[in-house]
Design an enzyme around this catalytic site. Structure first.
Site, PDB file in Angstrom:
ATOM      1  NE  ARG A  47      -4.295   1.597   1.523  1.00  0.00           N
ATOM      2  CZ  ARG A  47      -4.919   2.595   2.152  1.00  0.00           C
ATOM      3  NH1 ARG A  47      -4.548   2.938   3.363  1.00  0.00           N
ATOM      4  NH2 ARG A  47      -5.911   3.235   1.578  1.00  0.00           N
ATOM      5  CG  HIS A  51      -1.652   5.196  -0.870  1.00  0.00           C
ATOM      6  ND1 HIS A  51      -2.492   5.710   0.070  1.00  0.00           N
ATOM      7  CD2 HIS A  51      -2.391   4.280  -1.542  1.00  0.00           C
ATOM      8  CE1 HIS A  51      -3.682   5.140  -0.017  1.00  0.00           C
ATOM      9  NE2 HIS A  51      -3.644   4.252  -0.984  1.00  0.00           N
ATOM     10  CG  HIS A 174      -8.008  -3.994  -2.782  1.00  0.00           C
ATOM     11  ND1 HIS A 174      -8.975  -3.093  -3.149  1.00  0.00           N
ATOM     12  CD2 HIS A 174      -7.012  -3.248  -2.205  1.00  0.00           C
ATOM     13  CE1 HIS A 174      -8.586  -1.860  -2.825  1.00  0.00           C
ATOM     14  NE2 HIS A 174      -7.394  -1.931  -2.267  1.00  0.00           N
ATOM     15  CD1 TRP A 190     -11.472  -6.453  -0.930  1.00  0.00           C
ATOM     16  CD2 TRP A 190      -9.690  -6.063   0.367  1.00  0.00           C
ATOM     17  NE1 TRP A 190     -11.287  -5.093  -0.845  1.00  0.00           N
ATOM     18  CE2 TRP A 190     -10.201  -4.821  -0.063  1.00  0.00           C
ATOM     19  CE3 TRP A 190      -8.566  -6.058   1.203  1.00  0.00           C
ATOM     20  CZ2 TRP A 190      -9.639  -3.590   0.295  1.00  0.00           C
ATOM     21  CZ3 TRP A 190      -8.003  -4.845   1.576  1.00  0.00           C
ATOM     22  CH2 TRP A 190      -8.536  -3.631   1.130  1.00  0.00           C
TER      23      TRP A 190
HETATM   24 FE1  HIF Z   1      -6.185  -0.247  -1.764  1.00  0.00          FE
HETATM   25  N1  HIF Z   1      -7.239   0.222  -0.108  1.00  0.00           N
HETATM   26  N2  HIF Z   1      -7.372   0.958  -2.871  1.00  0.00           N
HETATM   27  N3  HIF Z   1      -5.026  -0.629  -3.397  1.00  0.00           N
HETATM   28  N4  HIF Z   1      -4.942  -1.344  -0.602  1.00  0.00           N
HETATM   29  C1  HIF Z   1      -7.026  -0.245   1.157  1.00  0.00           C
HETATM   30  C2  HIF Z   1      -6.076  -1.162   1.545  1.00  0.00           C
HETATM   31  C3  HIF Z   1      -5.134  -1.706   0.699  1.00  0.00           C
HETATM   32  C4  HIF Z   1      -8.455   1.657  -2.415  1.00  0.00           C
HETATM   33  C5  HIF Z   1      -8.851   1.816  -1.106  1.00  0.00           C
HETATM   34  C6  HIF Z   1      -8.298   1.103  -0.045  1.00  0.00           C
HETATM   35  C7  HIF Z   1      -5.289  -0.200  -4.655  1.00  0.00           C
HETATM   36  C8  HIF Z   1      -6.387   0.495  -5.063  1.00  0.00           C
HETATM   37  C9  HIF Z   1      -7.343   1.044  -4.227  1.00  0.00           C
HETATM   38  C10 HIF Z   1      -3.874  -2.081  -1.060  1.00  0.00           C
HETATM   39  C11 HIF Z   1      -3.329  -2.010  -2.318  1.00  0.00           C
HETATM   40  C12 HIF Z   1      -3.886  -1.346  -3.389  1.00  0.00           C
HETATM   41  C13 HIF Z   1      -7.969   0.358   2.061  1.00  0.00           C
HETATM   42  C14 HIF Z   1      -8.024   0.102   3.556  1.00  0.00           C
HETATM   43  C15 HIF Z   1      -8.764   1.184   1.314  1.00  0.00           C
HETATM   44  C16 HIF Z   1      -9.923   2.031   1.805  1.00  0.00           C
HETATM   45  C17 HIF Z   1      -7.000   0.964   4.297  1.00  0.00           C
HETATM   46  C18 HIF Z   1      -7.027   0.691   5.776  1.00  0.00           C
HETATM   47  O1  HIF Z   1      -8.070   0.910   6.392  1.00  0.00           O
HETATM   48  O2  HIF Z   1      -5.974   0.258   6.295  1.00  0.00           O
HETATM   49  C19 HIF Z   1      -9.148   2.227  -3.547  1.00  0.00           C
HETATM   50  C20 HIF Z   1     -10.403   3.087  -3.476  1.00  0.00           C
HETATM   51  C21 HIF Z   1      -8.469   1.831  -4.670  1.00  0.00           C
HETATM   52  C22 HIF Z   1      -8.823   2.123  -6.136  1.00  0.00           C
HETATM   53  C23 HIF Z   1      -9.964   1.334  -6.591  1.00  0.00           C
HETATM   54  C24 HIF Z   1      -4.257  -0.755  -5.647  1.00  0.00           C
HETATM   55  C25 HIF Z   1      -4.893  -1.776  -6.506  1.00  0.00           C
HETATM   56  C26 HIF Z   1      -5.604  -2.728  -5.629  1.00  0.00           C
HETATM   57  C27 HIF Z   1      -3.591   0.231  -6.620  1.00  0.00           C
HETATM   58  C28 HIF Z   1      -3.322  -1.406  -4.709  1.00  0.00           C
HETATM   59  O3  HIF Z   1      -2.236  -1.996  -5.036  1.00  0.00           O
HETATM   60  C29 HIF Z   1      -3.409  -2.947  -0.013  1.00  0.00           C
HETATM   61  C30 HIF Z   1      -2.274  -3.974  -0.140  1.00  0.00           C
HETATM   62  C31 HIF Z   1      -4.199  -2.717   1.093  1.00  0.00           C
HETATM   63  C32 HIF Z   1      -4.121  -3.390   2.453  1.00  0.00           C
HETATM   64  C33 HIF Z   1      -3.301  -2.541   3.396  1.00  0.00           C
HETATM   65  C34 HIF Z   1      -3.172  -3.151   4.757  1.00  0.00           C
HETATM   66  O4  HIF Z   1      -2.757  -2.416   5.668  1.00  0.00           O
HETATM   67  O5  HIF Z   1      -3.441  -4.349   4.949  1.00  0.00           O
END
Ligand code: HIF
Length: 290
Positions: A47, A51, A174, A190
């Protein structure tokens, strides 16, 4: 020779073997620090890498992983970045051990390492990012808002230069990690193996029945079978939109296609806007292959 002397006196130019040492140190720390979330810092490292990169704007050439400006407020305080201090702090001892690597190279290498160590595809990685100062921080609002629909997903990811197929492939990440109520407000993982990179996100999206969760938190969806898994509104958008859905169905059936296409698009994400001086990408050995 005088050439050798000049080289000896010149600045340290790291080679692939040096970056492999950084990879190995991150992999070792991932293996050691299991007292976190579902047993791994890997997902939050992915993540962080995303970001750091996903602020890219192709029109102005601003944002992207070059700079590591999330070290500074205001970017570190942007709502979308809540919780990423855990990932930045995790990498600090690595930075102390290898002070020659830039934060921006380290954060992206951390993401590539995490994906590989969590049994995902190989993520070929290129060095060359340079850290920038606070003046290069991007404005708030460049990262996606999970409460929105397919139009927003397309707006955000086409601003970075991705097409529909690439957007769907990316969002398969995800499969990793979870949502935290004290970070995003959302809650839960997920799928049942949040520390293993798989195509489960897609399989569950098409095979499960997803109902709106009844709670006081933000709108999210929960699986009918167990009520323990989650999908964000932006995840559900991938099956509401038929151009997205065809790729979801393809990746649900074909894990190899997902791994291949995910790798290509994640490599592209980590390189957006970076003025590389070299074309060469490094393929790192995973900890279990050595
Ligand atoms: Fe995420 N994402 N992401 N994301 N994400 C969260 C957590 C992770 C979006 C929202 C969220 C991508 C796209 C999008 C990861 C990786 C990627 C969370 C939860 C939210 C809300 C955060 C928290 O509460 O800790 C949205 C709206 C996206 C566009 C649709 C990417 C593609 C999937 C680019 C990507 O690589 C990962 C890994 C996590 C888990 C983080 C963790 O702390 O476990």
């Amino acid at each position: 020779s005088s050439k050798a002397q000049a080289q000896a006196k010149g600045p340290f130019v790291p080679a692939q073997a040096d970056y492999q040492k950084v990879y190995d140190a991150i992999a070792q720390r991932l293996a050691d620090e299991t007292d976190y979330d579902d047993g791994s810092y890997g997902p939050v490292l992915v993540r962080l890498a995303w970001h750091a990169s996903g602020t890219y704007d192709k029109e102005t050439g601003t944002g992207g992983s070059n700079g590591a400006t999330m070290r500074f407020a205001p970017e570190s305080d942007h709502g979308a970045n809540a919780g990423l201090k855990a990932a930045r702090d995790f990498l600090e001892p690595i930075k102390a051990q290898f002070p020659w690597i830039s934060y921006s190279d380290l954060w992206t290498l951390g993401g590539a390492c995490a994906i590989q160590e969590l049994s995902g595809p190989t993520i070929p990685w290129r060095p060359g990012r340079e850290d920038r100062d606070v003046s290069a921080c991007t404005p708030d609002g460049r990262l996606p808002d999970a409460a929105k629909d397919q139009r927003h997903v397309r707006d955000i990811f086409s601003r970075m230069g991705f097409d529909d197929r690439e957007m769907v492939a990316l969002i398969g990440a995800h499969a990793l990690g979870r949502c935290h109520t004290d970070r995003s407000g959302y809650d839960g993982p997920w799928n049942f193996s949040p520390t293993v990179f798989t195509n489960e996100f897609f399989r569950l999206l098409v095979e499960e029945k997803w109902n709106q969760k009844k709670w006081n938190g933000p709108t999210q969806f929960t699986d009918k079978s167990t009520g323990t898994l989650m999908m964000l509104p932006t995840d559900m958008a991938l099956i509401k939109d038929k151009n997205f859905k065809k790729h979801v169905e393809r990746y649900a059936k074909d894990s190899d296609a997902f791994f291949k296409e995910f790798s290509d698009v994640f490599v592209k994400l980590l390189e957006l806007g970076v003025p590389f001086k070299t074309d060469e990408r490094f393929v790192f050995k995973t900890s279990d292959s050595e």
